[in-house]
Design an enzyme around this catalytic site. Structure first.
Site, PDB file in Angstrom:
ATOM      1  CG  ASP A 101      55.964 -37.681 -21.348  1.00 57.47           C
ATOM      2  OD1 ASP A 101      54.756 -37.417 -21.197  1.00 57.47           O
ATOM      3  OD2 ASP A 101      56.802 -36.838 -21.745  1.00 57.47           O
TER       4      ASP A 101
ATOM      5  CD  GLU B 225      54.924 -38.705 -27.764  1.00 56.08           C
ATOM      6  OE1 GLU B 225      54.941 -38.605 -26.538  1.00 56.08           O
ATOM      7  OE2 GLU B 225      54.370 -37.868 -28.490  1.00 56.08           O
TER       8      GLU B 225
ATOM      9  CD  GLU C  30      56.325 -34.563 -17.515  1.00 59.86           C
ATOM     10  OE1 GLU C  30      57.426 -34.138 -17.101  1.00 59.86           O
ATOM     11  OE2 GLU C  30      55.239 -34.032 -17.192  1.00 59.86           O
TER      12      GLU C  30
ATOM     13  CG  HIS D 129      51.736 -28.244 -19.086  1.00 57.17           C
ATOM     14  ND1 HIS D 129      52.273 -29.425 -18.632  1.00 57.17           N
ATOM     15  CD2 HIS D 129      51.731 -28.335 -20.437  1.00 57.17           C
ATOM     16  CE1 HIS D 129      52.555 -30.202 -19.663  1.00 57.17           C
ATOM     17  NE2 HIS D 129      52.240 -29.561 -20.770  1.00 57.17           N
TER      18      HIS D 129
ATOM     19  NE  ARG E 102      53.368 -32.508 -12.445  1.00 55.13           N
ATOM     20  CZ  ARG E 102      52.506 -32.694 -11.446  1.00 55.13           C
ATOM     21  NH1 ARG E 102      52.913 -32.657 -10.206  1.00 55.13           N
ATOM     22  NH2 ARG E 102      51.249 -32.944 -11.693  1.00 55.13           N
TER      23      ARG E 102
ATOM     24  CG  HIS F 248      47.834 -27.043 -17.856  1.00 55.59           C
ATOM     25  ND1 HIS F 248      47.570 -27.655 -16.668  1.00 55.59           N
ATOM     26  CD2 HIS F 248      48.151 -28.037 -18.729  1.00 55.59           C
ATOM     27  CE1 HIS F 248      47.725 -28.962 -16.796  1.00 55.59           C
ATOM     28  NE2 HIS F 248      48.075 -29.229 -18.051  1.00 55.59           N
TER      29      HIS F 248
HETATM   30  C1  UD1 Z   1      50.038 -33.777 -16.724  1.00 54.87           C
HETATM   31  C2  UD1 Z   1      51.235 -34.702 -16.945  1.00 54.87           C
HETATM   32  C3  UD1 Z   1      52.202 -34.088 -17.946  1.00 54.87           C
HETATM   33  C4  UD1 Z   1      51.495 -33.681 -19.209  1.00 54.87           C
HETATM   34  C5  UD1 Z   1      50.323 -32.772 -18.879  1.00 54.87           C
HETATM   35  C6  UD1 Z   1      49.558 -32.437 -20.124  1.00 54.87           C
HETATM   36  C7  UD1 Z   1      52.121 -36.057 -15.118  1.00 54.87           C
HETATM   37  C8  UD1 Z   1      52.912 -36.093 -13.873  1.00 54.87           C
HETATM   38  N1  UD1 Z   1      51.941 -34.882 -15.703  1.00 54.87           N
HETATM   39  O1  UD1 Z   1      50.492 -32.608 -16.059  1.00 54.87           O
HETATM   40  O2  UD1 Z   1      53.212 -35.030 -18.246  1.00 54.87           O
HETATM   41  O3  UD1 Z   1      52.411 -33.018 -20.062  1.00 54.87           O
HETATM   42  O4  UD1 Z   1      49.454 -33.447 -17.958  1.00 54.87           O
HETATM   43  O5  UD1 Z   1      48.683 -31.367 -19.898  1.00 54.87           O
HETATM   44  O6  UD1 Z   1      51.651 -37.085 -15.565  1.00 54.87           O
HETATM   45  N2  UD1 Z   1      43.517 -30.114 -13.347  1.00 54.87           N
HETATM   46  C9  UD1 Z   1      42.160 -29.857 -13.389  1.00 54.87           C
HETATM   47  N3  UD1 Z   1      41.437 -30.286 -14.474  1.00 54.87           N
HETATM   48  C10 UD1 Z   1      42.000 -30.962 -15.509  1.00 54.87           C
HETATM   49  C11 UD1 Z   1      43.386 -31.210 -15.464  1.00 54.87           C
HETATM   50  C12 UD1 Z   1      44.117 -30.790 -14.373  1.00 54.87           C
HETATM   51  O7  UD1 Z   1      41.610 -29.237 -12.487  1.00 54.87           O
HETATM   52  O8  UD1 Z   1      41.292 -31.324 -16.448  1.00 54.87           O
HETATM   53  C13 UD1 Z   1      44.306 -29.647 -12.171  1.00 54.87           C
HETATM   54  C14 UD1 Z   1      44.027 -30.461 -10.903  1.00 54.87           C
HETATM   55  O9  UD1 Z   1      44.154 -29.617  -9.800  1.00 54.87           O
HETATM   56  C15 UD1 Z   1      45.168 -31.484 -10.933  1.00 54.87           C
HETATM   57  C16 UD1 Z   1      46.301 -30.619 -11.428  1.00 54.87           C
HETATM   58  O10 UD1 Z   1      45.695 -29.785 -12.438  1.00 54.87           O
HETATM   59  O11 UD1 Z   1      45.426 -32.078  -9.675  1.00 54.87           O
HETATM   60  C17 UD1 Z   1      47.493 -31.329 -11.980  1.00 54.87           C
HETATM   61  O12 UD1 Z   1      47.124 -32.305 -12.916  1.00 54.87           O
HETATM   62  P1  UD1 Z   1      48.153 -33.522 -13.236  1.00 54.87           P
HETATM   63  O13 UD1 Z   1      47.564 -34.422 -14.238  1.00 54.87           O
HETATM   64  O14 UD1 Z   1      48.656 -34.136 -11.966  1.00 54.87           O
HETATM   65  O15 UD1 Z   1      49.420 -32.809 -13.847  1.00 54.87           O
HETATM   66  P2  UD1 Z   1      49.565 -31.800 -15.051  1.00 54.87           P
HETATM   67  O16 UD1 Z   1      50.373 -30.675 -14.550  1.00 54.87           O
HETATM   68  O17 UD1 Z   1      48.253 -31.545 -15.642  1.00 54.87           O
HETATM   69  N1  UDP Z   2      45.794 -28.213 -26.695  1.00 50.87           N
HETATM   70  C1  UDP Z   2      44.417 -28.056 -26.687  1.00 50.87           C
HETATM   71  N2  UDP Z   2      43.875 -26.979 -26.044  1.00 50.87           N
HETATM   72  C2  UDP Z   2      44.633 -26.051 -25.390  1.00 50.87           C
HETATM   73  C3  UDP Z   2      46.036 -26.235 -25.373  1.00 50.87           C
HETATM   74  C4  UDP Z   2      46.587 -27.338 -26.030  1.00 50.87           C
HETATM   75  O1  UDP Z   2      43.693 -28.847 -27.290  1.00 50.87           O
HETATM   76  O2  UDP Z   2      44.074 -25.094 -24.824  1.00 50.87           O
HETATM   77  C5  UDP Z   2      46.374 -29.395 -27.360  1.00 50.87           C
HETATM   78  C6  UDP Z   2      47.554 -29.160 -28.272  1.00 50.87           C
HETATM   79  O3  UDP Z   2      47.130 -28.904 -29.589  1.00 50.87           O
HETATM   80  C7  UDP Z   2      48.334 -30.449 -28.143  1.00 50.87           C
HETATM   81  C8  UDP Z   2      48.039 -30.911 -26.748  1.00 50.87           C
HETATM   82  O4  UDP Z   2      46.866 -30.231 -26.322  1.00 50.87           O
HETATM   83  O5  UDP Z   2      47.852 -31.443 -29.025  1.00 50.87           O
HETATM   84  C9  UDP Z   2      49.182 -30.583 -25.822  1.00 50.87           C
HETATM   85  O6  UDP Z   2      48.805 -30.794 -24.505  1.00 50.87           O
HETATM   86  P1  UDP Z   2      49.650 -30.252 -23.287  1.00 50.87           P
HETATM   87  O7  UDP Z   2      50.447 -29.058 -23.693  1.00 50.87           O
HETATM   88  O8  UDP Z   2      48.724 -30.137 -22.155  1.00 50.87           O
HETATM   89  O9  UDP Z   2      50.607 -31.487 -22.945  1.00 50.87           O
HETATM   90  P2  UDP Z   2      52.047 -31.976 -23.509  1.00 50.87           P
HETATM   91  O10 UDP Z   2      51.938 -32.153 -24.977  1.00 50.87           O
HETATM   92  O11 UDP Z   2      53.063 -30.958 -23.116  1.00 50.87           O
HETATM   93  O12 UDP Z   2      52.270 -33.260 -22.774  1.00 50.87           O
END
Ligand code: UD1
Ligand code: UDP
Length: 374
Positions: free
Chosen positions: A96, A118, A132, A214, A216, A246
């Site tokens: 999602d 999924e 999402e 994490h 939003r 995160h």
């Molecule tokens: C995203 C997804 C969310 C998912 C989550 C899993 C969207 C809108 N959000 O949220 O559905 O549950 O990932 O974790 O698709 N960043 C880093 N390094 C990384 C990852 C993120 O620096 O490896 C920072 C960056 O500043 C980036 C910000 O986090 O711009 C947000 O990342 P983004 O993928 O937009 O949204 P998430 O909150 O991570």
């Molecule tokens: N996870 C990981 N390292 C971490 C935290 C989570 O590998 O430090 C794994 C966790 O086991 C799960 C997935 O990441 O499989 C969940 O990711 P996240 O919570 O970022 O996203 P969501 O599932 O909410 O979309």
């Protein structure tokens, strides 16, 4: 040969897509390539390494703190370039995220079939989880094949008039990934020993509470409530809190401000999947707003307090191993305190169940694609 392109961008998508890529690659009927949008960078690369995934295309779109529109535009445009180079018969997307929604839309613009892994999870509220719920609805409308993890998610799709012949209950591929990770861990004593050293700071005399968060829709007030709840629970001498943070800056700011420097709260960098599995297994309970963690923890017999107002994953709540606590400090903290103080309540929740799958989801998905006339 059918040309299949797996597209993913974030940590959870990579974890859940890894078994599907592996199963597709094992099928001689398919030519398979992997495209990462790298919506996440570091958190995605951690997963690629562990599951031995290699990208054929890397859109490399991550930028610090970018907006949802930034992500959407970059994925949409980036996929156009990929399709110009290699036009698949089907793309596979998982879940999602904005990567999923935009990649599915890009495929539609090129009249390429979409397989949605999924599919069908719903809260019924487009602002929770945000964005999402809408991402998944859009991907569902664009999908040719819907791989629903549970009967309930399949029913959601039927209610939306998706053709029954295109909906398949497969289980969630996260359980396949979890079993793969457990096999890697349990088959390697050296690895476990290295984790014992890496997590030498764990205090076995205290009960471990593992925290992640994490979402939003929780940014701002919600995260302050979450951190205050954790702070209250952490004030007990009999617990130790470990929180792999995160990388989203909107998460780190309140977490560091409220929980930084507390004696029994350890704030750490995101863990690679095997390390995270190790620490999940060591934990007494888990407090999270994560989707994937809600699905994995019941399999490991770990009670979960979900720090959200809604969940699109009601199966474990119904089975009694997950509590949907809401986002008020009092409700989240008292749910944790009850599990710490009431052994009967804890034991009733700490049962290993698998409402999300049996570890064979990826194989089912591949068999369906193989025989489908999409
Ligand atoms: C995203 C997804 C969310 C998912 C989550 C899993 C969207 C809108 N959000 O949220 O559905 O549950 O990932 O974790 O698709 N960043 C880093 N390094 C990384 C990852 C993120 O620096 O490896 C920072 C960056 O500043 C980036 C910000 O986090 O711009 C947000 O990342 P983004 O993928 O937009 O949204 P998430 O909150 O991570
Ligand atoms: N996870 C990981 N390292 C971490 C935290 C989570 O590998 O430090 C794994 C966790 O086991 C799960 C997935 O990441 O499989 C969940 O990711 P996240 O919570 O970022 O996203 P969501 O599932 O909410 O979309």
């Amino acid at each position: 040969m059918k040309k299949i392109l797996a597209v993913f961008g974030t940590r959870p998508e990579a974890i859940k897509m890894a078994p599907v890529v592996k199963a597709c690659r094992a099928c001689p009927d398919f030519e398979v390539k992997v495209c990462i949008t790298a919506q996440h960078r570091q958190m995605l690369d951690q997963v690629m390494d562990i599951f031995g995934l290699k990208a054929d295309f890397d859109l490399n779109i991550m930028a610090p703190n970018q907006t949802l529109a930034d992500v959407t535009c970059k994925v949409l445009k980036g996929m156009e370039g990929v399709f110009a180079e290699w036009k698949p018969d089907m793309i596979l997307v998982q879940g999602d995220t904005t990567t999923v929604m935009a990649a599915a839309l890009a495929a539609f613009y090129h009249k390429i079939a979409v397989g949605h892994v999924e599919a069908g999870l719903r809260t019924g509220d487009i602002y929770s989880p945000w964005p999402e719920e809408m991402n998944r609805l859009i991907a569902g409308n664009l999908a040719t094949l819907h791989f629903a993890p549970t009967k309930r998610s399949a029913e959601n799709l039927l209610r939306e008039n998706k053709p029954e012949a295109r909906i398949f209950v497969t289980g969630n591929t996260v359980i396949d990934a979890l079993y793969d990770a457990v096999a890697i861990m349990d088959g390697n004593r050296e690895l476990t020993k290295s984790f014992d050293e890496k997590f030498g700071f764990l205090d076995s005399s205290r009960r471990l509470i593992l925290v992640t968060g994490h979402r939003r829709e929780n940014f701002g007030e919600g995260f302050i409530h979450i951190c205050n709840a954790i702070k209250r629970v952490a004030s007990r001498a009999d617990v130790q809190v470990v929180y792999p943070m995160h990388m989203n800056p909107n998460v780190r700011k309140p977490v560091n401000a409220i929980l930084g420097g507390l004696e029994n709260v350890k704030l750490i960098e995101p863990l690679d999947y095997l390390s995270f599995l190790y620490i999940m297994r060591k934990s007494y309970l888990i407090m999270t707003d994560s989707g994937g963690v809600q699905e994995e923890a019941p399999s490991l017999g770990k009670p979960v307090i979900v720090m959200r107002d809604t969940t699109e994953r009601p199966e474990a709540v119904d089975a009694g191993t997950v509590i949907l606590a809401g986002t008020e400090t009092e409700a989240m903290a008292s749910a944790a305190e009850r599990l710490l103080d009431d052994r009967g309540c804890y034991d009733a929740m700490a049962r290993a169940i698998n409402p999300y799958g049996d570890g064979l989801a990826a194989k089912r998905i591949v068999d369906i694609i193989k025989t489908s006339d999409f």
